[in-house]
Design an enzyme around this catalytic site. Structure first.
Site, short mmCIF file in Angstrom:
data_model
loop_
_atom_site.label_atom_id
_atom_site.label_comp_id
_atom_site.label_asym_id
_atom_site.label_seq_id
_atom_site.Cartn_x
_atom_site.Cartn_y
_atom_site.Cartn_z
N SER A 5 0.84 -1.19 0.00
CA SER A 5 0.00 0.00 0.00
C SER A 5 0.88 1.24 0.00
O SER A 5 1.67 1.46 0.93
CB SER A 5 -0.90 0.02 1.24
OG SER A 5 -1.47 1.30 1.38
N HIS A 28 -1.35 -1.33 -4.14
CA HIS A 28 -2.60 -0.94 -3.50
C HIS A 28 -2.63 0.58 -3.31
O HIS A 28 -1.72 1.16 -2.73
CB HIS A 28 -2.69 -1.66 -2.15
CG HIS A 28 -3.99 -1.48 -1.42
ND1 HIS A 28 -5.12 -2.22 -1.70
CD2 HIS A 28 -4.33 -0.64 -0.41
CE1 HIS A 28 -6.09 -1.86 -0.89
NE2 HIS A 28 -5.65 -0.88 -0.10
N ASP A 30 -4.75 3.70 -1.85
CA ASP A 30 -5.82 4.07 -0.92
C ASP A 30 -6.34 5.46 -1.24
O ASP A 30 -5.64 6.45 -1.03
CB ASP A 30 -5.31 4.02 0.52
CG ASP A 30 -5.11 2.59 1.00
OD1 ASP A 30 -6.07 1.81 0.91
OD2 ASP A 30 -4.00 2.26 1.46
N MET A 32 -8.92 8.25 -0.22
CA MET A 32 -9.76 8.66 0.92
C MET A 32 -10.25 10.09 0.69
O MET A 32 -9.49 10.94 0.22
CB MET A 32 -8.94 8.62 2.21
CG MET A 32 -8.28 7.29 2.50
SD MET A 32 -7.52 7.30 4.13
CE MET A 32 -6.58 5.76 4.07
N HIS A 61 -8.47 1.15 -3.79
CA HIS A 61 -9.37 0.95 -2.65
C HIS A 61 -10.02 2.29 -2.34
O HIS A 61 -9.37 3.19 -1.80
CB HIS A 61 -8.54 0.43 -1.46
CG HIS A 61 -9.30 0.28 -0.19
ND1 HIS A 61 -8.67 0.11 1.03
CD2 HIS A 61 -10.63 0.24 0.07
CE1 HIS A 61 -9.58 -0.01 1.99
NE2 HIS A 61 -10.78 0.08 1.43
N MET A 63 -12.12 4.59 -0.37
CA MET A 63 -12.75 4.87 0.93
C MET A 63 -13.42 6.23 0.81
O MET A 63 -12.94 7.23 1.36
CB MET A 63 -11.70 4.82 2.04
CG MET A 63 -11.24 3.40 2.35
SD MET A 63 -9.67 3.33 3.22
CE MET A 63 -8.55 3.45 1.83
N MET A 132 -11.46 -5.67 5.66
CA MET A 132 -10.64 -4.71 6.43
C MET A 132 -10.32 -5.30 7.80
O MET A 132 -11.21 -5.73 8.53
CB MET A 132 -11.40 -3.38 6.62
CG MET A 132 -11.58 -2.56 5.36
SD MET A 132 -10.03 -2.11 4.54
CE MET A 132 -9.14 -1.25 5.83
N GLY A 137 -8.83 4.24 7.16
CA GLY A 137 -8.51 5.65 7.35
C GLY A 137 -7.03 5.92 7.55
O GLY A 137 -6.53 6.94 7.11
N GLY A 140 -0.64 1.77 9.66
CA GLY A 140 0.10 1.55 10.90
C GLY A 140 -0.74 1.17 12.10
O GLY A 140 -0.28 1.30 13.24
N ASP A 170 -6.68 -6.28 4.47
CA ASP A 170 -6.05 -4.95 4.46
C ASP A 170 -6.05 -4.36 5.87
O ASP A 170 -7.11 -4.10 6.43
CB ASP A 170 -6.85 -4.04 3.50
CG ASP A 170 -6.23 -2.67 3.34
OD1 ASP A 170 -5.12 -2.44 3.84
OD2 ASP A 170 -6.88 -1.82 2.69
N GLY A 171 -4.83 -4.16 6.39
CA GLY A 171 -4.69 -3.49 7.67
C GLY A 171 -3.90 -4.30 8.68
O GLY A 171 -4.31 -5.40 9.04
N GLY A 172 -2.76 -3.76 9.09
CA GLY A 172 -1.98 -4.40 10.14
C GLY A 172 -1.28 -5.68 9.74
O GLY A 172 -0.87 -6.47 10.61
N GLY A 192 1.11 -1.95 4.12
CA GLY A 192 1.65 -0.60 3.96
C GLY A 192 2.91 -0.39 4.76
O GLY A 192 4.03 -0.43 4.23
N SER A 193 2.75 -0.21 6.07
CA SER A 193 3.92 0.11 6.89
C SER A 193 4.93 -1.03 6.93
O SER A 193 6.13 -0.78 7.04
CB SER A 193 3.47 0.51 8.30
OG SER A 193 2.50 -0.38 8.79
C1 DX5 Z 1 -6.16 1.76 5.75
C2 DX5 Z 1 -5.76 1.41 4.35
C3 DX5 Z 1 -4.68 0.42 4.25
C4 DX5 Z 1 -3.37 0.86 4.85
C5 DX5 Z 1 -2.73 -0.35 5.44
O1 DX5 Z 1 -7.38 2.44 5.72
O2 DX5 Z 1 -6.87 0.90 3.63
O3 DX5 Z 1 -4.49 0.00 2.91
O4 DX5 Z 1 -2.49 1.42 3.92
O5 DX5 Z 1 -1.60 0.06 6.14
P1 DX5 Z 1 -0.89 -0.91 7.17
O6 DX5 Z 1 -0.42 -2.09 6.40
O7 DX5 Z 1 0.22 -0.07 7.71
O8 DX5 Z 1 -1.91 -1.27 8.22
ZN ZN Z 2 -6.49 -0.05 1.65
#
Ligand code: DX5
Ligand code: ZN
Length: 248
Positions: A5, A28, A30, A32, A61, A63, A132, A137, A140, A170-172, A192-193
């Protein structure tokens, strides 16, 4: 499949940041809008520029509020997969058909608090499901293992032939949490992170892939399904060609 991401990338150097993860399957993106989620990121002009800057498939994605109005533009801009939130879409089935007609895969995302059961029938109209595992949003955040029950439900329906879906999470996601997600039957892992926070993003992608493959190997159903999904959804000219769409 691993989808870094770019939310955690350096937005001033996006093309180089995408180049840094060339071992990835999808990128990916994001989007928003500051309304559906309390954060604001990037939109269509950046996706159009990214499309010209990389050969990697873009996994957008959204949002955003009112995806019925905005999502098709991302498909027309060349996104490989366009995911909208079920909590935001007014007519998800019609929107999925429009996304496919514009040449993209159609994706549906559900927030951590949204159950999957009411949408199983609706998912027959989609190509990808994005579960999710944090509140959308921000990057990290901490992985929420309880959402894996929804992955297992989706996996069962796919394995039984009731649904034909690529299952994303997606997420963490990191080298620890990816193991349980792979065992639950996830096909595609957004990170992402864990990728862009690493000194070597390409090495981080490889490490995540190795962990996911090792975990899938211990759960044969997930391994078989994941390999099949990669063939159907990853290869240009696969599912898209069968529908007469242009590969991307
Ligand atoms: C959060 C995003 C994710 C985000 C994931 O709303 O949809 O795609 O980038 O980031 P990590 O992998 O750091 O949780
Ligand atoms: Zn995402």
């Amino acid at each position: 499949m691993i989808a870094p991401s770019i939310l955690s990338a350096d937005f001033a150097r996006l093309a180089a940041e995408v180049d840094a993860v060339t071992g990835a399957d999808w990128v990916h993106v994001d989007v928003m809008d500051g309304h559906f989620v309390p954060n604001l990121t990037i939109g269509l002009p950046v996706v159009e520029s990214l499309r010209r800057a990389t050969d990697l498939p873009l996994d957008c994605h959204l949002m955003i509020d009112d995806p019925d109005r905005w999502a098709v533009g991302y498909a027309e801009a060349g996104a490989h997969n366009v995911t909208v939130h079920v909590e935001a879409a007014a007519d998800p089935v019609k929107l999925a058909a429009r996304l496919r007609a514009a040449g993209a895969l159609a994706g549906l995302s559900i927030k951590p608090g949204t159950p999957i059961e009411p949408y199983l029938e609706l998912l027959r109209h989609f190509d990808t499901l994005l579960v999710m595992s944090v509140e959308p949003g921000f990057g990290g955040q901490r992985f929420m293992p309880e959402v894996l029950d929804k992955v297992r439900v989706a996996r069962r329906h796919v394995d039984a032939g009731h649904l034909r879906l690529l299952i994303e999470i997606d997420g963490g996601i990191n080298e620890d949490t990816i193991v349980a997600a792979a065992e639950a039957g996830v096909d595609c892992f957004v990170a992402g992170s864990a990728v862009y926070g690493a000194d070597d993003p390409a090495a981080a992608v490889a490490a995540l892939r190795a962990r996911a493959e090792a975990a899938s190997a211990l759960t044969p159903t997930a391994a078989t399904a994941s390999a099949a999904a990669a063939t159907v959804f990853q290869r240009p000219g696969g599912a898209a060609d069968e529908r007469g769409d242009r590969p991307r």
